[in-house]
Scaffold this active site. Structure first.
Site, PDB file in Angstrom:
ATOM      1  N   ASP A 505       0.863  -1.172   0.000  1.00  0.00           N
ATOM      2  CA  ASP A 505       0.000   0.000   0.000  1.00  0.00           C
ATOM      3  C   ASP A 505       0.907   1.232   0.000  1.00  0.00           C
ATOM      4  O   ASP A 505       2.073   1.152   0.392  1.00  0.00           O
ATOM      5  CB  ASP A 505      -0.890  -0.032   1.252  1.00  0.00           C
ATOM      6  CG  ASP A 505      -1.786   1.182   1.348  1.00  0.00           C
ATOM      7  OD1 ASP A 505      -2.371   1.541   0.320  1.00  0.00           O
ATOM      8  OD2 ASP A 505      -1.881   1.764   2.443  1.00  0.00           O
ATOM      9  N   ASP A 708      -6.817  -2.536   4.017  1.00  0.00           N
ATOM     10  CA  ASP A 708      -5.856  -3.545   3.573  1.00  0.00           C
ATOM     11  C   ASP A 708      -6.158  -4.935   4.120  1.00  0.00           C
ATOM     12  O   ASP A 708      -5.567  -5.921   3.668  1.00  0.00           O
ATOM     13  CB  ASP A 708      -4.435  -3.150   4.016  1.00  0.00           C
ATOM     14  CG  ASP A 708      -3.987  -1.838   3.403  1.00  0.00           C
ATOM     15  OD1 ASP A 708      -4.243  -1.640   2.205  1.00  0.00           O
ATOM     16  OD2 ASP A 708      -3.379  -1.025   4.124  1.00  0.00           O
TER      17      ASP A 708
END
Length: 818
Positions: A505, A708
């Protein structure tokens, strides 16, 4: 104060914990009754100051002399308690048989209620009480780590048995082997007394010292789980019983087996020495496993025993267990932070190295978070407790490391399958060797047959095979914890060593996760400070992260702020309002179009800033374009070097982010990331993981946010930034306490080193057994006349275990940085 001299070196001890202290190392001190006492940490000093008389002197449990705890040259630990001695002789006598000097002392503190016990080698075995593992026979250990737990009671017991049994076994060995080295004990004592002395010396070893071994061997047969104890019990039991029959009833043997005195051959020395060698191996193994717990004990000892609580009635030290969320606590220089919380007053630098692996102290001011167990360096501050007890970061780290050390790597399944067939195969091989020698061997054939069968049973003990994987996992997880890499289980470690692709990410993983103001560009006729003042005053009414960055940037630059009137937020476009009587608007190109404002040349500048990974916003004042402000989420300082190291490790890096493609590509270009997936949702991240896995790739996902979590759970290995959301940590197999990519580099290095170590251990174990069994069976005898003695077989078996233990312990020195 004057310290005693021991072996030419001055000994100065912390009178509370017994650690040796360098008086010149700047450690805490305390004056009492005209003497200066030195301490390893502030918590020991505080305990001493509260009750000094309890820590000044101790009684030697052997001779009864009074010993100064602060200068005692000799100290030993038993059952969780420290004992001080006047001389090395008293210490040696105590360590040989501690229970004989403790009398009716109260028993050590029991484990907490509800403690469960598990087998370190077979973690699927869980019991409510201590005992032996029904699979491997090892003593069960508590699942709950404790800083106050004494040494492993099984290790204490086995050491005592070794101290007593080793001289007896040595006596048997010398009596039997004396004639081979020129000492005719047989002639001096006479044949009958010579054999009876061997019997008298060997029997306590076999009957008492080896009682735990035979108990485990019997359990393995009853539970139909053959293991190393099956072979040890069969081998040494057969040697002892054969010798006992030869001593008491030699007439049952054929005349060809009897010597000129009518005595049959005996192997008392083989049975006794084999058991002592097995015991030595067990003591070494248990000692090594104690050392694998050093990381957990070091972490547990970080937390102080007390905290200084501030109430309306004043300040007072209270046990850590009494601290509750919301309490105000004072942390003084040199003290450990007691629990997780936030700084309420004051400022200081805090050493977080034992938690994060980073050696540089971190500055803490009002509002900053502090973690329990970290060390306050210079300043004093007041904190508000937030997470206490089992909810602290330190407690969760300890729990995670303990669970990981008990977990099993998939590669262990191979060793388990082999071991399941191995023991029956070894028993069969011993029977075949016995039959072959009995039929084809020279006279006395029965004696040769017994020696060959016992040697096969002993040398083939699969203890090295059973230790190969668990020892490496225990050492590796402890090493990882010291470097800020927390392994949830052994499977995650094994999988990460095989990963091909790493998905990361952007926000909070590659970047700091906290936008900052980077650029202020004013149009002609507008001053930058004035522009910033207007924009920041307008943004004070917004809760958007970009607004916070602008306001913080203005305050840092000393811009004055005013009240904004008629504030209005336009979804997806920007904000507007009145500041100091002037109409101000801040937003994107679409907002400028709605207001009928032409940004002119500012549009080109905005595109350039966006190409550099920044978020550019147009500013209009009184209906005219007045400038630009740009905000960026800065890339962490450690990220570029970490990306290079990950590429060198053979990983392909994919960035998956919800940011715009232009911004994401700018960041990826600067960092050299291989592939970019922008404008992705949490579901898209999970789909990306499945897409890559469908290509036959092993995928790891690193992230820190709630968005996530699905991808972390779907990946072969999820890597959570410890600074992120709890749900991300719960979804991951590896957690990085510090929260940056250098931790991934350390985790990758550790995973590959661990798997290489396990493969080496399994190679040692397999090759050793493959070569050892035929030699023990006598395959070299027809060519070289060599038949392996059971004693040498036992020594070789112990050496194989030692080689595996020593190889696993090498992981403690693994260099994870650079």
């Amino acid at each position: 104060m004057n310290a005693q001299s021991h072996a030419g070196a001055e000994i100065i001890r912390d009178p509370v914990c017994g650690m040796t202290v360098d008086p010149n190392a700047g450690k805490p001190t305390h004056e009492h009754a005209g003497h200066t006492y030195h301490f390893c940490a502030a918590r020991c000093r505080d305990r001493f100051a509260a009750e000094p008389d309890a820590y000044i002197e101790a009684k030697d449990p052997v001779c009864g002399m009074t010993v100064n705890r602060a200068t005692a040259a000799h100290m030993a630990k038993h059952a969780g308690e420290r004992f001080y001695f006047c001389s090395s002789r008293c210490q040696e006598k105590f360590e040989a048989a501690p229970d004989s000097y403790l009398g009716d002392r109260p028993a050590p503190e029991p484990m907490p209620a509800g403690t469960q016990y598990t087998c370190p080698m077979d973690p699927e075995i869980v019991r409510d009480e201590p005992g032996d593992c029904p699979i491997c026979g090892m003593a069960l250990e508590p699942m709950t780590p404790s800083a106050d737990a004494g040494p492993n009671p099984e290790l204490v017991d086995f050491r005592r048995r070794l101290w007593i049994g080793a001289p007896l076994a040595a006596g048997v060995f010398v009596l039997e082997m004396g004639s081979h080295i020129g000492i005719p004990f047989h002639d001096w004592l006479g044949p009958t007394l010579h054999v009876w002395l061997q019997f008298l010396l060997a029997t306590p070893v076999v009957v008492w010292l080896a009682q735990p071994f035979f108990k485990r061997g019997w359990s393995s047969i009853v539970n139909r789980s053959p293991n190393m104890w099956t072979l040890i019990a069969l081998g040494t039991g057969a040697a002892y019983l054969f010798s006992l029959v030869g001593l008491l009833a030699p007439g049952v043997f054929p005349p060809s087996m009897l010597d000129q005195h009518g005595q049959a051959p005996v192997y008392f020395e083989a049975a006794a020495v084999i058991l002592i060698l097995v015991l030595v191996g067990q003591v070494m193994e248990l000692s090594a496993r104690e050392r694998t717990g050093d990381a957990i004990r070091a972490l547990l000892n970080l937390a102080p025993k007390t905290a200084r609580r501030i109430t309306d009635q004043g300040e007072a030290d209270v046990p850590l267990e009494e601290v509750r969320a919301g309490d105000r606590l004072r942390v003084r220089p040199g003290e450990s932070v007691p629990v997780d919380g936030a700084v309420a007053e004051g400022r200081s630098s805090v050493d977080e190295s034992m938690i994060t692996g980073e050696p540089v102290p971190v500055e803490k001011t009002g509002g900053d978070t502090v973690t329990g167990g970290t060390l306050n360096k210079t300043g004093s501050f007041v904190m508000t407790a937030e997470n206490v007890g089992a909810d602290t970061v330190l407690s969760r780290i300890v729990d995670m490391v303990a669970k990981a050390q008990r977990s099993r790597a998939p590669i262990q399944a191979l060793a388990d399958r082999v071991a399941g067939y191995f023991v029956p195969a070894v028993v069969a091989a011993a029977l075949v060797a016995f039959a072959a020698w009995l039929v084809f061997g020279p006279s006395p054939a029965l004696s040769y047959a017994v020696v060959a069968a016992v040697s096969v049973l002993i040398i083939a003990c699969p203890c090295a095979l059973g230790l190969a994987t668990p020892m490496s996992i225990m050492v590796a997880t402890g090493r990882g914890a010291q470097a800020g890499v927390l392994i949830r289980d052994a499977e995650a470690l094994e999988r990460f060593a095989k990963v091909d692709v790493l998905i990361v990410d952007k926000t909070g993983t590659l970047t700091e996760g906290k936008p900052t103001l980077t650029d202020i560009i004013a149009s002609e006729g507008m001053d930058e400070t004035e522009l910033l003042s207007l924009v920041a005053s307008l943004e004070r009414g917004s809760e958007h992260p970009l607004a916070e960055a602008i306001v913080a940037g203005a305050e840092d630059r000393g811009a004055s702020l005013s009240e904004a009137m008629d504030f209005e937020a336009v979804t997806g476009k920007g904000v507007s309002g009145t500041v100091q009587g002037r109409r101000v608007a801040l937003g994107n190109r679409a907002m400028m179009s709605d207001l009928g404002i032409d940004p002119g040349g500012l549009a080109v500048t905005a595109e350039k800033l966006q190409g550099e990974g920044r978020t550019a916003m147009f500013v209009a004042v009184d209906g005219k374009a007045a400038g630009l402000v740009a905000v960026a989420d800065r890339v962490k300082e450690t990220t570029p070097a970490a990306i290079r190291a990950l590429h060198e490790a053979g990983l392909r890096i994919v960035m998956a982010t919800g940011d715009s493609r232009r911004t994401a590509e700018a960041v990826a270009r600067d960092l050299g990331i291989d592939e970019v997936r922008a404008d992705v949702s949490p579901e898209d991240k999970g789909a990306l993981v499945e897409e890559l896995r469908a290509q036959g790739l092993k995928v790891a996902m690193a992230g820190d946010g709630v968005n996530d979590a699905p991808a972390l759970a779907a990946a072969d290995v999820g890597i959570a930034m410890g600074t992120g959301a709890d749900v991300a940590v719960e979804s991951a197999g590896i957690t990085l306490v510090k929260g940056d990519l250098t931790g991934i580099v350390r985790a990758r290095t550790l995973a590959q080193a661990t798997m290489a170590n396990i493969r080496q251990n399994l190679f040692f174990a397999f090759v050793y057994n493959a070569a050892g069994v035929p030699i023990a069976a006598g395959v070299l005898y027809p060519m070289l006349g060599v038949l392996l003695s059971p004693i040498f077989a036992a020594a070789a078996m112990s050496l194989s275990s030692v080689s595996v233990i020593g190889n696993a312990l090498r992981l403690r020195a693994t260099k994870l940085d650079g």
